[in-house]
Design a protein around this motif. Structure first.
Motif, PDB file in Angstrom:
ATOM      1  N   VAL A 150     -20.228   0.250  17.035  1.00 58.50           N
ATOM      2  CA  VAL A 150     -20.955   0.893  15.943  1.00 58.50           C
ATOM      3  C   VAL A 150     -20.237   0.720  14.612  1.00 58.50           C
ATOM      4  O   VAL A 150     -20.850   0.434  13.576  1.00 58.50           O
ATOM      5  CB  VAL A 150     -21.150   2.402  16.233  1.00 58.50           C
ATOM      6  N   LEU A 151     -18.916   0.898  14.621  1.00 60.30           N
ATOM      7  CA  LEU A 151     -18.142   0.912  13.384  1.00 60.30           C
ATOM      8  C   LEU A 151     -17.689  -0.489  12.988  1.00 60.30           C
ATOM      9  O   LEU A 151     -17.499  -1.362  13.831  1.00 60.30           O
ATOM     10  CB  LEU A 151     -16.930   1.834  13.538  1.00 60.30           C
ATOM     11  N   VAL A 152     -17.494  -0.661  11.676  1.00 66.48           N
ATOM     12  CA  VAL A 152     -17.044  -1.944  11.126  1.00 66.48           C
ATOM     13  C   VAL A 152     -15.547  -1.874  10.843  1.00 66.48           C
ATOM     14  O   VAL A 152     -15.076  -0.921  10.212  1.00 66.48           O
ATOM     15  CB  VAL A 152     -17.807  -2.286   9.827  1.00 66.48           C
ATOM     16  N   GLU A 153     -14.812  -2.871  11.313  1.00 68.57           N
ATOM     17  CA  GLU A 153     -13.372  -2.928  11.057  1.00 68.57           C
ATOM     18  C   GLU A 153     -13.136  -3.576   9.691  1.00 68.57           C
ATOM     19  O   GLU A 153     -13.436  -4.754   9.508  1.00 68.57           O
ATOM     20  CB  GLU A 153     -12.672  -3.727  12.158  1.00 68.57           C
ATOM     21  N   PRO A 154     -12.602  -2.830   8.733  1.00 67.19           N
ATOM     22  CA  PRO A 154     -12.492  -3.354   7.370  1.00 67.19           C
ATOM     23  C   PRO A 154     -11.304  -4.280   7.177  1.00 67.19           C
ATOM     24  O   PRO A 154     -10.292  -4.180   7.872  1.00 67.19           O
ATOM     25  CB  PRO A 154     -12.318  -2.082   6.533  1.00 67.19           C
ATOM     26  N   GLU A 155     -11.448  -5.183   6.224  1.00 64.74           N
ATOM     27  CA  GLU A 155     -10.353  -6.038   5.790  1.00 64.74           C
ATOM     28  C   GLU A 155      -9.769  -5.480   4.497  1.00 64.74           C
ATOM     29  O   GLU A 155     -10.433  -4.740   3.765  1.00 64.74           O
ATOM     30  CB  GLU A 155     -10.839  -7.474   5.555  1.00 64.74           C
ATOM     31  N   VAL A 156      -8.532  -5.853   4.212  1.00 68.64           N
ATOM     32  CA  VAL A 156      -7.851  -5.386   3.003  1.00 68.64           C
ATOM     33  C   VAL A 156      -8.000  -6.416   1.892  1.00 68.64           C
ATOM     34  O   VAL A 156      -7.929  -7.620   2.132  1.00 68.64           O
ATOM     35  CB  VAL A 156      -6.356  -5.138   3.284  1.00 68.64           C
ATOM     36  N   LEU A 157      -8.214  -5.938   0.677  1.00 68.65           N
ATOM     37  CA  LEU A 157      -8.228  -6.801  -0.501  1.00 68.65           C
ATOM     38  C   LEU A 157      -7.090  -6.369  -1.413  1.00 68.65           C
ATOM     39  O   LEU A 157      -7.112  -5.275  -1.973  1.00 68.65           O
ATOM     40  CB  LEU A 157      -9.560  -6.697  -1.249  1.00 68.65           C
ATOM     41  N   LEU A 158      -6.077  -7.229  -1.514  1.00 70.22           N
ATOM     42  CA  LEU A 158      -4.941  -6.956  -2.394  1.00 70.22           C
ATOM     43  C   LEU A 158      -5.147  -7.653  -3.730  1.00 70.22           C
ATOM     44  O   LEU A 158      -5.855  -8.661  -3.811  1.00 70.22           O
ATOM     45  CB  LEU A 158      -3.636  -7.440  -1.744  1.00 70.22           C
ATOM     46  N   PRO A 159      -4.527  -7.160  -4.803  1.00 74.09           N
ATOM     47  CA  PRO A 159      -4.669  -7.800  -6.109  1.00 74.09           C
ATOM     48  C   PRO A 159      -4.179  -9.246  -6.087  1.00 74.09           C
ATOM     49  O   PRO A 159      -3.194  -9.578  -5.420  1.00 74.09           O
ATOM     50  CB  PRO A 159      -3.782  -6.941  -7.025  1.00 74.09           C
ATOM     51  N   ASP A 160      -4.884 -10.112  -6.815  1.00 74.65           N
ATOM     52  CA  ASP A 160      -4.445 -11.499  -6.948  1.00 74.65           C
ATOM     53  C   ASP A 160      -3.161 -11.583  -7.757  1.00 74.65           C
ATOM     54  O   ASP A 160      -2.298 -12.424  -7.510  1.00 74.65           O
ATOM     55  CB  ASP A 160      -5.528 -12.346  -7.635  1.00 74.65           C
ATOM     56  N   ASN A 161      -3.064 -10.716  -8.763  1.00 74.93           N
ATOM     57  CA  ASN A 161      -1.871 -10.677  -9.601  1.00 74.93           C
ATOM     58  C   ASN A 161      -0.803  -9.887  -8.855  1.00 74.93           C
ATOM     59  O   ASN A 161      -0.936  -8.686  -8.638  1.00 74.93           O
ATOM     60  CB  ASN A 161      -2.211 -10.007 -10.940  1.00 74.93           C
ATOM     61  N   ALA A 162       0.272 -10.579  -8.450  1.00 74.33           N
ATOM     62  CA  ALA A 162       1.300  -9.942  -7.620  1.00 74.33           C
ATOM     63  C   ALA A 162       1.903  -8.711  -8.291  1.00 74.33           C
ATOM     64  O   ALA A 162       2.252  -7.739  -7.619  1.00 74.33           O
ATOM     65  CB  ALA A 162       2.403 -10.949  -7.299  1.00 74.33           C
ATOM     66  N   ALA A 163       2.017  -8.731  -9.628  1.00 77.76           N
ATOM     67  CA  ALA A 163       2.608  -7.594 -10.335  1.00 77.76           C
ATOM     68  C   ALA A 163       1.758  -6.343 -10.182  1.00 77.76           C
ATOM     69  O   ALA A 163       2.267  -5.219 -10.240  1.00 77.76           O
ATOM     70  CB  ALA A 163       2.783  -7.930 -11.810  1.00 77.76           C
ATOM     71  N   CYS A 164       0.452  -6.520  -9.969  1.00 71.61           N
ATOM     72  CA  CYS A 164      -0.450  -5.377  -9.863  1.00 71.61           C
ATOM     73  C   CYS A 164      -0.430  -4.746  -8.472  1.00 71.61           C
ATOM     74  O   CYS A 164      -1.055  -3.714  -8.257  1.00 71.61           O
ATOM     75  CB  CYS A 164      -1.870  -5.800 -10.208  1.00 71.61           C
ATOM     76  N   MET A 165       0.269  -5.368  -7.543  1.00 71.03           N
ATOM     77  CA  MET A 165       0.300  -4.807  -6.193  1.00 71.03           C
ATOM     78  C   MET A 165       1.021  -3.466  -6.166  1.00 71.03           C
ATOM     79  O   MET A 165       0.711  -2.595  -5.366  1.00 71.03           O
ATOM     80  CB  MET A 165       0.974  -5.790  -5.242  1.00 71.03           C
ATOM     81  N   ARG A 166       1.985  -3.298  -7.060  1.00 65.14           N
ATOM     82  CA  ARG A 166       2.695  -2.031  -7.100  1.00 65.14           C
ATOM     83  C   ARG A 166       3.235  -1.807  -8.511  1.00 65.14           C
ATOM     84  O   ARG A 166       4.417  -1.972  -8.771  1.00 65.14           O
ATOM     85  CB  ARG A 166       3.837  -2.031  -6.077  1.00 65.14           C
ATOM     86  N   LEU A 167       2.348  -1.441  -9.439  1.00 66.50           N
ATOM     87  CA  LEU A 167       2.776  -1.164 -10.805  1.00 66.50           C
ATOM     88  C   LEU A 167       3.550   0.146 -10.856  1.00 66.50           C
ATOM     89  O   LEU A 167       3.095   1.151 -10.309  1.00 66.50           O
ATOM     90  CB  LEU A 167       1.563  -1.057 -11.739  1.00 66.50           C
ATOM     91  N   PRO A 168       4.709   0.158 -11.488  1.00 66.95           N
ATOM     92  CA  PRO A 168       5.436   1.427 -11.629  1.00 66.95           C
ATOM     93  C   PRO A 168       4.669   2.362 -12.560  1.00 66.95           C
ATOM     94  O   PRO A 168       4.254   1.963 -13.649  1.00 66.95           O
ATOM     95  CB  PRO A 168       6.779   1.004 -12.244  1.00 66.95           C
TER      96      PRO A 168
END
Length: 284
Positions: A119-137
């Protein structure tokens, strides 16, 4: 505070370009089906699994919940799984710190589908293309650009500077574009040249902060302008949220119905159950 934050976030979403005719904006707490899904999913997750969730562990430590963890907070990953699966999301845009939460959702989906039905859909992750945006302080509203942390060893302009861990350069990595250099920093062709000069020494923090300020002002100005327009009609913003919540509730209700059918707890909707039970007792 939460009530105020809801309108602030809604204004931010709209001003950043989310179109309510294309994206359904809703208030999570107004969709009661999410609470029911969360409750059903709780039986698919062990306490020890929640305790191992890195995001939960760090949040518990940050909020000083070590000795007294609210149950609602502890089960937040399960609630998030309901938020995602209720709408059968195929892709979830997140920062890298949220990867454990999405993996928890994927585990719940696999377990539910394995026990009951697909019944349920297993989701995929979408990470930012810009590596710096993956974890902005975050600067958490406590700093402005000219007060940003840079390099504590870069005391004099002539001192060599460090790029790693330098918040100003992290934001430049995320937001600066070649045209910004043409407009605001013509002495440099690109960010690599600016970094190289900073590393060698001879480039002051004030200069790069002013450059970042120009970059961010250009990025934020149209957003601020759109926000000012939306702020003129707050009742309409609430109307957008109400309409979105109505749409979201319909979708979540459909998923919940499918979940209950798979779990065989749809007693009043299952006509086959009622018929077979009727036949069984008629034969007595």
């Amino acid at each position: 505070k939460v009530r105020q934050n809801i309108i602030e976030v809604a204004l931010d979403y709209l001003s950043c370009g989310l179109d309510p005719t294309k994206s359904t904006l809703f208030i999570q707490s107004q969709i009661s089906e999410l609470c029911e899904l969360t409750f059903y999913y709780m039986d698919l997750v062990t306490v020890s699994r929640l305790q191992r969730n890195p995001t939960v562990k760090s949040e518990i430590k940050m909020r000083d919940f070590e000795t007294s963890i609210p149950v609602g907070f502890f089960t937040y990953p399960i609630s998030q799984a309901a938020d995602i699966t209720a709408f059968k999301a195929t892709t979830v845009p997140v920062g890298e710190d949220q990867l454990p939460m999405i993996e928890q959702t994927r585990e719940i989906v696999r377990k539910f589908n394995g026990i009951y039905d697909e019944v349920l859909v297993e989701p995929e992750v979408l990470l930012p293309d810009n590596a710096a945006c993956m974890r902005l302080p975050g600067i958490d509203g406590k700093q402005k650009i000219m007060e940003m942390y840079t390099d504590p060893l870069h005391i004099k302009v002539s001192d060599p500077g460090h790029i790693e861990g330098n918040t100003v350069f992290t934001y430049l990595d995320a937001f600066s574009r070649p045209e910004h250099f043409e407009e605001y920093m013509p002495d440099y062709a690109n960010l690599d040249e600016l970094k190289e000069h900073y590393r060698k020494g001879g480039l002051g923090d004030v200069k790069i902060k002013r450059f970042l300020n120009n970059v961010m002002q250009e990025e934020l100005s149209p957003i601020r302008a759109r926000r000012a327009e939306f702020e003129k009609d707050i009742p309409e913003v609430y109307n957008i949220l109400k309409k979105g919540s109505d749409v979201a509730r319909e979708t979540a209700a459909q998923t919940l119905s499918e979940v209950k059918r798979a779990m065989k707890i749809d007693y009043f909707e299952d006509q086959d159950l009622i018929r077979t039970q009727s036949e069984r007792y008629a034969q007595k």
